[in-house]
Design a protein around this motif. Sequence first.
Motif, PDB file in Angstrom:
ATOM      1  N   PHE A 112      32.289  25.053  46.842  1.00 24.57           N
ATOM      2  CA  PHE A 112      32.640  23.136  46.301  1.00 24.57           C
ATOM      3  C   PHE A 112      31.398  22.728  47.471  1.00 24.57           C
ATOM      4  CE2 PHE A 112      34.786  19.363  47.769  1.00 24.57           C
ATOM      5  CZ  PHE A 112      34.936  19.050  45.875  1.00 24.57           C
ATOM      6  N   MET A 113      31.158  23.020  48.268  1.00 21.72           N
ATOM      7  CA  MET A 113      30.046  22.273  48.827  1.00 21.72           C
ATOM      8  C   MET A 113      28.897  22.700  47.784  1.00 21.72           C
ATOM      9  SD  MET A 113      31.147  20.265  50.657  1.00 21.72           S
ATOM     10  CE  MET A 113      29.369  20.069  51.153  1.00 21.72           C
ATOM     11  N   SER A 114      28.260  23.943  47.336  1.00 20.79           N
ATOM     12  CA  SER A 114      27.144  24.196  47.190  1.00 20.79           C
ATOM     13  C   SER A 114      26.965  23.476  45.150  1.00 20.79           C
ATOM     14  CB  SER A 114      27.109  25.936  46.562  1.00 20.79           C
ATOM     15  OG  SER A 114      27.961  26.348  45.268  1.00 20.79           O
ATOM     16  N   LEU A 115      28.215  23.427  44.868  1.00 25.27           N
ATOM     17  CA  LEU A 115      28.321  22.369  43.408  1.00 25.27           C
ATOM     18  C   LEU A 115      27.307  20.760  44.284  1.00 25.27           C
ATOM     19  CD1 LEU A 115      31.649  23.405  41.559  1.00 25.27           C
ATOM     20  CD2 LEU A 115      28.411  24.138  41.269  1.00 25.27           C
ATOM     21  N   ILE A 116      28.353  20.350  45.676  1.00 23.51           N
ATOM     22  CA  ILE A 116      27.961  19.001  45.741  1.00 23.51           C
ATOM     23  C   ILE A 116      27.113  19.454  45.931  1.00 23.51           C
ATOM     24  CG2 ILE A 116      28.692  17.382  47.323  1.00 23.51           C
ATOM     25  CD1 ILE A 116      31.129  18.617  47.309  1.00 23.51           C
ATOM     26  N   PHE A 117      25.801  19.733  46.528  1.00 32.49           N
ATOM     27  CA  PHE A 117      24.968  19.772  46.754  1.00 32.49           C
ATOM     28  C   PHE A 117      24.053  19.739  45.799  1.00 32.49           C
ATOM     29  CE2 PHE A 117      25.368  21.569  51.591  1.00 32.49           C
ATOM     30  CZ  PHE A 117      26.398  20.584  51.937  1.00 32.49           C
ATOM     31  N   ASP A 118      23.822  20.541  45.194  1.00 30.49           N
ATOM     32  CA  ASP A 118      23.299  20.799  44.298  1.00 30.49           C
ATOM     33  C   ASP A 118      23.540  19.637  43.418  1.00 30.49           C
ATOM     34  OD1 ASP A 118      22.467  23.200  44.359  1.00 30.49           O
ATOM     35  OD2 ASP A 118      23.526  24.016  43.235  1.00 30.49           O
ATOM     36  N   ASP A 139      27.486  13.623  52.157  1.00 33.06           N
ATOM     37  CA  ASP A 139      27.918  13.106  53.293  1.00 33.06           C
ATOM     38  C   ASP A 139      28.853  12.800  53.528  1.00 33.06           C
ATOM     39  OD1 ASP A 139      25.235  12.348  53.012  1.00 33.06           O
ATOM     40  OD2 ASP A 139      25.105  10.298  53.424  1.00 33.06           O
ATOM     41  N   PHE A 140      30.171  12.641  53.075  1.00 34.70           N
ATOM     42  CA  PHE A 140      31.672  12.847  53.841  1.00 34.70           C
ATOM     43  C   PHE A 140      31.764  14.311  53.808  1.00 34.70           C
ATOM     44  CE2 PHE A 140      36.192  13.273  52.019  1.00 34.70           C
ATOM     45  CZ  PHE A 140      36.439  12.680  53.233  1.00 34.70           C
ATOM     46  N   MET A 141      31.928  15.018  52.572  1.00 35.75           N
ATOM     47  CA  MET A 141      31.977  16.717  53.020  1.00 35.75           C
ATOM     48  C   MET A 141      31.581  17.185  54.242  1.00 35.75           C
ATOM     49  SD  MET A 141      34.560  17.073  50.831  1.00 35.75           S
ATOM     50  CE  MET A 141      35.037  18.610  50.671  1.00 35.75           C
ATOM     51  N   LEU A 142      30.189  17.004  54.813  1.00 31.37           N
ATOM     52  CA  LEU A 142      29.944  17.400  55.835  1.00 31.37           C
ATOM     53  C   LEU A 142      30.062  16.689  57.379  1.00 31.37           C
ATOM     54  CD1 LEU A 142      25.713  17.238  54.505  1.00 31.37           C
ATOM     55  CD2 LEU A 142      27.518  19.470  55.303  1.00 31.37           C
ATOM     56  N   LEU A 143      30.546  15.663  57.031  1.00 29.77           N
ATOM     57  CA  LEU A 143      30.826  14.593  58.007  1.00 29.77           C
ATOM     58  C   LEU A 143      32.791  14.951  58.303  1.00 29.77           C
ATOM     59  CD1 LEU A 143      29.748  10.628  57.691  1.00 29.77           C
ATOM     60  CD2 LEU A 143      28.616  12.487  59.451  1.00 29.77           C
ATOM     61  N   ALA A 144      32.744  15.478  57.646  1.00 29.05           N
ATOM     62  CA  ALA A 144      34.747  15.650  57.827  1.00 29.05           C
ATOM     63  C   ALA A 144      35.070  16.850  57.634  1.00 29.05           C
ATOM     64  CB  ALA A 144      35.510  15.212  56.597  1.00 29.05           C
ATOM     65  N   MET A 145      33.853  17.576  57.551  1.00 25.54           N
ATOM     66  CA  MET A 145      34.238  19.246  57.373  1.00 25.54           C
ATOM     67  C   MET A 145      33.475  20.400  58.705  1.00 25.54           C
ATOM     68  SD  MET A 145      36.714  19.783  55.533  1.00 25.54           S
ATOM     69  CE  MET A 145      37.529  18.559  53.966  1.00 25.54           C
ATOM     70  N   ILE A 146      32.582  19.745  59.036  1.00 29.64           N
ATOM     71  CA  ILE A 146      31.227  21.406  59.700  1.00 29.64           C
ATOM     72  C   ILE A 146      32.463  20.768  60.994  1.00 29.64           C
ATOM     73  CG2 ILE A 146      29.704  20.895  61.549  1.00 29.64           C
ATOM     74  CD1 ILE A 146      28.870  21.389  58.415  1.00 29.64           C
ATOM     75  N   PRO A 147      33.223  19.650  61.712  1.00 36.36           N
ATOM     76  CA  PRO A 147      33.532  19.545  62.616  1.00 36.36           C
ATOM     77  C   PRO A 147      34.762  21.012  62.844  1.00 36.36           C
ATOM     78  CG  PRO A 147      33.103  17.745  62.208  1.00 36.36           C
ATOM     79  CD  PRO A 147      33.387  18.789  60.964  1.00 36.36           C
ATOM     80  N   MET A 148      35.534  21.585  61.257  1.00 35.11           N
ATOM     81  CA  MET A 148      36.069  22.405  61.350  1.00 35.11           C
ATOM     82  C   MET A 148      35.667  24.121  61.345  1.00 35.11           C
ATOM     83  SD  MET A 148      37.841  20.642  57.970  1.00 35.11           S
ATOM     84  CE  MET A 148      39.536  22.043  57.812  1.00 35.11           C
ATOM     85  N   MET A 152      27.487  30.865  60.151  1.00 31.87           N
ATOM     86  CA  MET A 152      26.869  31.550  59.401  1.00 31.87           C
ATOM     87  C   MET A 152      27.799  32.810  57.731  1.00 31.87           C
ATOM     88  SD  MET A 152      26.335  35.119  61.467  1.00 31.87           S
ATOM     89  CE  MET A 152      27.562  35.384  63.044  1.00 31.87           C
ATOM     90  N   LEU A 153      29.193  32.605  58.118  1.00 35.05           N
ATOM     91  CA  LEU A 153      30.203  32.286  56.806  1.00 35.05           C
ATOM     92  C   LEU A 153      29.882  30.801  55.807  1.00 35.05           C
ATOM     93  CD1 LEU A 153      33.144  33.978  57.634  1.00 35.05           C
ATOM     94  CD2 LEU A 153      31.547  35.375  56.770  1.00 35.05           C
ATOM     95  N   TYR A 154      30.583  30.539  55.756  1.00 37.46           N
ATOM     96  CA  TYR A 154      30.038  29.046  55.463  1.00 37.46           C
ATOM     97  C   TYR A 154      28.071  28.274  55.031  1.00 37.46           C
ATOM     98  CZ  TYR A 154      29.984  24.155  54.416  1.00 37.46           C
ATOM     99  OH  TYR A 154      29.954  22.368  53.614  1.00 37.46           O
ATOM    100  N   PHE A 155      26.952  28.669  56.312  1.00 36.62           N
ATOM    101  CA  PHE A 155      25.932  27.993  55.455  1.00 36.62           C
ATOM    102  C   PHE A 155      25.097  29.385  54.743  1.00 36.62           C
ATOM    103  CE2 PHE A 155      26.102  24.956  59.064  1.00 36.62           C
ATOM    104  CZ  PHE A 155      26.496  23.900  58.604  1.00 36.62           C
ATOM    105  N   GLY A 156      25.569  30.229  55.083  1.00 32.07           N
ATOM    106  CA  GLY A 156      25.016  31.636  54.130  1.00 32.07           C
ATOM    107  C   GLY A 156      25.576  31.857  53.046  1.00 32.07           C
ATOM    108  N   LEU A 157      26.457  31.788  52.830  1.00 30.36           N
ATOM    109  CA  LEU A 157      27.333  31.726  51.302  1.00 30.36           C
ATOM    110  C   LEU A 157      27.151  30.672  50.492  1.00 30.36           C
ATOM    111  CD1 LEU A 157      31.062  32.858  52.324  1.00 30.36           C
ATOM    112  CD2 LEU A 157      28.994  33.559  51.156  1.00 30.36           C
ATOM    113  N   THR A 158      26.875  29.590  51.576  1.00 30.70           N
ATOM    114  CA  THR A 158      26.154  28.355  51.021  1.00 30.70           C
ATOM    115  C   THR A 158      24.581  28.019  50.384  1.00 30.70           C
ATOM    116  OG1 THR A 158      27.897  26.559  52.008  1.00 30.70           O
ATOM    117  CG2 THR A 158      26.245  26.032  50.737  1.00 30.70           C
TER     118      THR A 158
END
Length: 242
Positions: free
Chosen positions: A39-45, A58-67, A119-125
């Motif tokens: 999902f995030m890779s599509l938003i980043f692109d 911005d919203f997704m990073l602010l809301a989801m990264i703490p999770m 590692m999973l999230y940022f690596g896969l992204t």
Amino acid sequence: MTTIKDVWVIIRGDFRADKLKLVWALAFSILLMGYMSLFMSLIFDETLGAGGERMTADFMLLAMIPMLGFTFSRRTMKYWSEDSYTRMLAYMRSLPVPAFVILCKRKLHAVISFALNGMLYFGLTYVLSGQIREDLSVPAYLVFALTWIGYGFILTGLYIFVELLVSGKAYCCIFFLVMLLSLGIALLIRLAGGNLFLYSIQCSKEWGFASPLMWGTLLLGTVSVQVFSKWTLYRLKSRDVV
């Protein structure tokens, strides 16, 4: 005197006590991080291609990264309906286990979760986002990831505080309030003509591991966790778990 080694023994005992639960949590983390990464890779692109005209990243990073600091287990998923952390706290007190151990156990869980989920999230992204790979080398992307993990730690202290000190329903309300605030902050930044995602990308490219943004978020994250930890310890002494 209780030491970090004692806390680690307790955590290791939790893992050994129910290996099936550990496998389930790991599988769920892989699935969830895979979904979020896609999902995030599509938003980043889309954001990089649109030249920063969107605030979704911005919203997704602010809301989801703490999770990323959550351990995805039955206790986490059932917190609202079963108030499972309050039950856990009552059980730990009955042993009895000092409040310091309970807090350190939760902090170590957060560190382990950030390491695994990060590692999973940022690596896969990075693998899925062609625009990110074009804009950032692997070292620069690592700086980008550490910058946002530092932000995640800023809110981790708050999440641990409310997790151990309020009921499940109150925790749920605070969680959604943080989501709403994240949306508001992203909107304000967009109205001001800025973009946190693109700014963190720029800092990562230009500064590398000397990035003041990265070190700033990591420092603030460390301070936040320690300040909230002291406050949590103080409040735990008087918390009613009945």
